[in-house]
Design a protein around this motif. Structure first.
Motif, PDB file in Angstrom:
ATOM      1  N   UNK A 170       0.891  -1.425  -0.020  1.00  0.00           N
ATOM      2  CA  UNK A 170       0.009  -0.222  -0.148  1.00  0.00           C
ATOM      3  C   UNK A 170       0.787   1.415  -0.004  1.00  0.00           C
ATOM      4  N   UNK A 171       0.351   2.248  -0.532  1.00  0.00           N
ATOM      5  CA  UNK A 171       0.865   3.434  -0.670  1.00  0.00           C
ATOM      6  C   UNK A 171       0.906   4.140   0.962  1.00  0.00           C
ATOM      7  N   UNK A 172       0.198   3.705   1.774  1.00  0.00           N
ATOM      8  CA  UNK A 172       0.000   4.359   3.112  1.00  0.00           C
ATOM      9  C   UNK A 172       1.328   4.177   4.140  1.00  0.00           C
ATOM     10  N   UNK A 173       2.253   3.466   3.749  1.00  0.00           N
ATOM     11  CA  UNK A 173       3.299   3.160   4.562  1.00  0.00           C
ATOM     12  C   UNK A 173       4.062   4.312   4.630  1.00  0.00           C
ATOM     13  N   UNK A 174       4.082   5.331   3.846  1.00  0.00           N
ATOM     14  CA  UNK A 174       4.493   6.647   4.020  1.00  0.00           C
ATOM     15  C   UNK A 174       4.137   7.595   2.919  1.00  0.00           C
ATOM     16  N   UNK A 175       3.238   7.130   2.183  1.00  0.00           N
ATOM     17  CA  UNK A 175       2.481   8.143   1.194  1.00  0.00           C
ATOM     18  C   UNK A 175       3.467   8.056  -0.236  1.00  0.00           C
ATOM     19  N   UNK A 176       2.554   8.148  -1.301  1.00  0.00           N
ATOM     20  CA  UNK A 176       3.447   8.449  -2.427  1.00  0.00           C
ATOM     21  C   UNK A 176       4.603   7.232  -2.692  1.00  0.00           C
ATOM     22  N   UNK A 177       4.308   5.932  -2.476  1.00  0.00           N
ATOM     23  CA  UNK A 177       5.247   4.947  -2.897  1.00  0.00           C
ATOM     24  C   UNK A 177       6.202   4.961  -1.752  1.00  0.00           C
ATOM     25  N   UNK A 178       6.152   5.440  -0.713  1.00  0.00           N
ATOM     26  CA  UNK A 178       7.314   5.278   0.161  1.00  0.00           C
ATOM     27  C   UNK A 178       6.778   4.489   1.382  1.00  0.00           C
ATOM     28  N   UNK A 179       7.929   3.929   1.949  1.00  0.00           N
ATOM     29  CA  UNK A 179       7.650   3.142   3.079  1.00  0.00           C
ATOM     30  C   UNK A 179       8.209   3.452   4.423  1.00  0.00           C
ATOM     31  N   UNK A 180       7.639   3.210   5.427  1.00  0.00           N
ATOM     32  CA  UNK A 180       8.304   3.471   6.752  1.00  0.00           C
ATOM     33  C   UNK A 180       8.092   2.172   7.700  1.00  0.00           C
ATOM     34  N   UNK A 181       9.038   1.298   7.394  1.00  0.00           N
ATOM     35  CA  UNK A 181       9.149   0.268   8.135  1.00  0.00           C
ATOM     36  C   UNK A 181      10.007   0.305   9.500  1.00  0.00           C
ATOM     37  N   UNK A 182       9.816  -0.217  10.508  1.00  0.00           N
ATOM     38  CA  UNK A 182      10.575   0.086  11.598  1.00  0.00           C
ATOM     39  C   UNK A 182      11.244  -1.617  12.179  1.00  0.00           C
ATOM     40  N   UNK A 183      11.123  -2.518  11.437  1.00  0.00           N
ATOM     41  CA  UNK A 183      11.734  -3.529  11.252  1.00  0.00           C
ATOM     42  C   UNK A 183      12.329  -4.315  10.105  1.00  0.00           C
ATOM     43  N   UNK A 184      13.383  -5.024   9.986  1.00  0.00           N
ATOM     44  CA  UNK A 184      13.874  -5.395   8.763  1.00  0.00           C
ATOM     45  C   UNK A 184      12.831  -6.331   7.912  1.00  0.00           C
ATOM     46  N   UNK A 185      12.662  -6.122   6.803  1.00  0.00           N
ATOM     47  CA  UNK A 185      11.762  -6.835   5.868  1.00  0.00           C
ATOM     48  C   UNK A 185      12.154  -7.451   4.874  1.00  0.00           C
ATOM     49  N   UNK A 186      11.702  -8.647   4.479  1.00  0.00           N
ATOM     50  CA  UNK A 186      11.831  -9.271   3.089  1.00  0.00           C
ATOM     51  C   UNK A 186      10.513  -9.614   2.393  1.00  0.00           C
ATOM     52  N   UNK A 187      10.428  -9.249   1.265  1.00  0.00           N
ATOM     53  CA  UNK A 187       9.260  -9.102   0.506  1.00  0.00           C
ATOM     54  C   UNK A 187       9.822 -10.149  -0.508  1.00  0.00           C
ATOM     55  N   UNK A 188       8.941 -11.207  -0.845  1.00  0.00           N
ATOM     56  CA  UNK A 188       8.911 -12.123  -1.757  1.00  0.00           C
ATOM     57  C   UNK A 188       7.677 -12.199  -2.779  1.00  0.00           C
ATOM     58  N   UNK A 189       7.726 -11.741  -4.057  1.00  0.00           N
ATOM     59  CA  UNK A 189       6.853 -11.534  -4.861  1.00  0.00           C
ATOM     60  C   UNK A 189       7.057 -12.304  -6.239  1.00  0.00           C
ATOM     61  N   UNK A 190       5.816 -12.245  -6.975  1.00  0.00           N
ATOM     62  CA  UNK A 190       6.050 -12.984  -8.279  1.00  0.00           C
ATOM     63  C   UNK A 190       5.839 -11.830  -9.515  1.00  0.00           C
ATOM     64  N   UNK A 191       6.650 -11.843 -10.318  1.00  0.00           N
ATOM     65  CA  UNK A 191       6.582 -10.827 -11.488  1.00  0.00           C
ATOM     66  C   UNK A 191       5.221 -11.069 -12.320  1.00  0.00           C
ATOM     67  N   UNK A 192       4.685 -12.432 -12.378  1.00  0.00           N
ATOM     68  CA  UNK A 192       3.278 -12.674 -12.990  1.00  0.00           C
ATOM     69  C   UNK A 192       2.204 -12.657 -12.245  1.00  0.00           C
ATOM     70  N   UNK A 193       2.238 -11.964 -10.929  1.00  0.00           N
ATOM     71  CA  UNK A 193       1.100 -11.832 -10.148  1.00  0.00           C
ATOM     72  C   UNK A 193       0.251 -10.777 -10.585  1.00  0.00           C
ATOM     73  N   UNK A 194      -1.165 -11.210 -10.714  1.00  0.00           N
ATOM     74  CA  UNK A 194      -2.006  -9.974 -11.014  1.00  0.00           C
ATOM     75  C   UNK A 194      -3.131  -9.896 -10.129  1.00  0.00           C
ATOM     76  N   UNK A 195      -2.751 -10.139  -8.923  1.00  0.00           N
ATOM     77  CA  UNK A 195      -3.515  -9.747  -7.846  1.00  0.00           C
ATOM     78  C   UNK A 195      -2.960  -8.868  -6.931  1.00  0.00           C
ATOM     79  N   UNK A 196      -1.677  -8.971  -6.328  1.00  0.00           N
ATOM     80  CA  UNK A 196      -0.857  -8.077  -5.645  1.00  0.00           C
ATOM     81  C   UNK A 196       0.549  -7.856  -6.308  1.00  0.00           C
TER      82      UNK A 196
END
Length: 270
Positions: A170-196
């Motif tokens: 979501x954009x809401x993590x800091x607004x305008x495509x920015x993130x505001x994470x307080x913990x180390x984060x690993x995101x695992x995603x699929x380039x063919x994902x049409x849902x998220x």
């Protein structure tokens, strides 16, 4: 057998039985705990602990569909083999809910509400005898992945690491495509994902003073790519039918990556 021999045999039997009675029972392989709005089954690795633990939360169809259940078991086995407890959490059944995949308003509301349940579950988990409360992590899939990012953007300090499989970034993590994470984060995603779409995650940039996320996106991987044996198919989702399907190569690589990530971050909490 003479009387002295019978007495000796009896004495040995009593000693053996006495030793057996004095030995502690084998540690349980799993344990179930619950709170208001959540229930959790903790699967322990070999040994008596205390051990680090990872709370694992599935997506919007809950814990019960066979493909999801297989995926949760696969993650639990991988975590246990690495010496980590796997705490599989359910936040839908305790609310009397089944799938919420095509209910956008409810998905949005629960994404905001469930982090408080996870905080409660983590506190209870940390009080278990065999769990090291200083070394907790969170892993979520889809809806669980979105909750993971909400946790990282809020009270992430409780967790040493956050792993998010194909979350809605979501954009809401800091607004305008920015993130505001307080913990180390690993995101695992699929380039063919049409849902998220993975693109929403790859464009996130941390605001000043927050932690950047590590992002790994797999070519040809669809939503739910880590679920073993899941054939490619269309399922109801927000905005219409969405594609899901397992991808063994991406699943195996993602497990290797998150185990290395968790080891690195959990070691820092020793």
């Amino acid at each position: 057998m003479s009387r002295p021999e019978r007495l000796t045999s009896f004495f040995i039997l009593v000693v053996v039985l006495g030793l057996g009675a004095a030995m502690p029972p084998a540690a349980a392989a799993s344990e179930r705990i619950a709170g208001d709005g959540w229930a959790m089954t903790v699967h322990y690795p070999a040994g008596d602990g205390p051990v680090p633990a990872v709370i694992v939360m599935p997506g919007c169809s809950g814990n019960r569909p066979p493909a999801v259940a297989r995926g949760l078991r696969a993650h639990a086995r991988a975590l246990n083999a690495a010496g980590l407890a796997a705490a599989i959490v359910d936040v839908l059944s305790p609310r009397g809910l089944d799938t919420i995949c095509a209910r956008p308003a409810l998905l949005a509301r629960l994404t905001q509400a469930v982090p408080a349940d996870i905080a409660d579950a983590a506190a209870r988990l940390g009080r278990l005898r065999r769990i090291d409360a200083r070394r907790l992590a969170f892993l979520g899939q889809s809806f669980g992945g979105s909750v993971a990012l909400e946790i990282a953007a809020g009270a992430g300090g409780r967790f040493a690491a956050i792993v998010a499989y194909y979350p809605w970034c979501a954009d809401g993590y800091g607004g305008n495509g920015k993130s505001r994470f307080a913990a180390p984060v690993l995101i695992l995603a699929g380039l063919a994902d049409d849902w998220t779409p993975a693109e929403r995650c790859t464009r996130l940039r941390p605001v000043s003073g927050s932690r950047p996320a590590r992002i790994v996106a797999y070519r040809g991987a669809h939503h739910s790519f880590d679920l073993p044996g899941l054939p490619r198919q269309k399922v109801p989702g927000v905005g219409g039918a969405k594609t899901v399907g397992g991808n063994p190569a991406a699943a195996a690589d993602s497990r290797r990556r998150y185990l290395a990530f968790l080891k690195e971050r959990l070691e820092d909490r020793r």
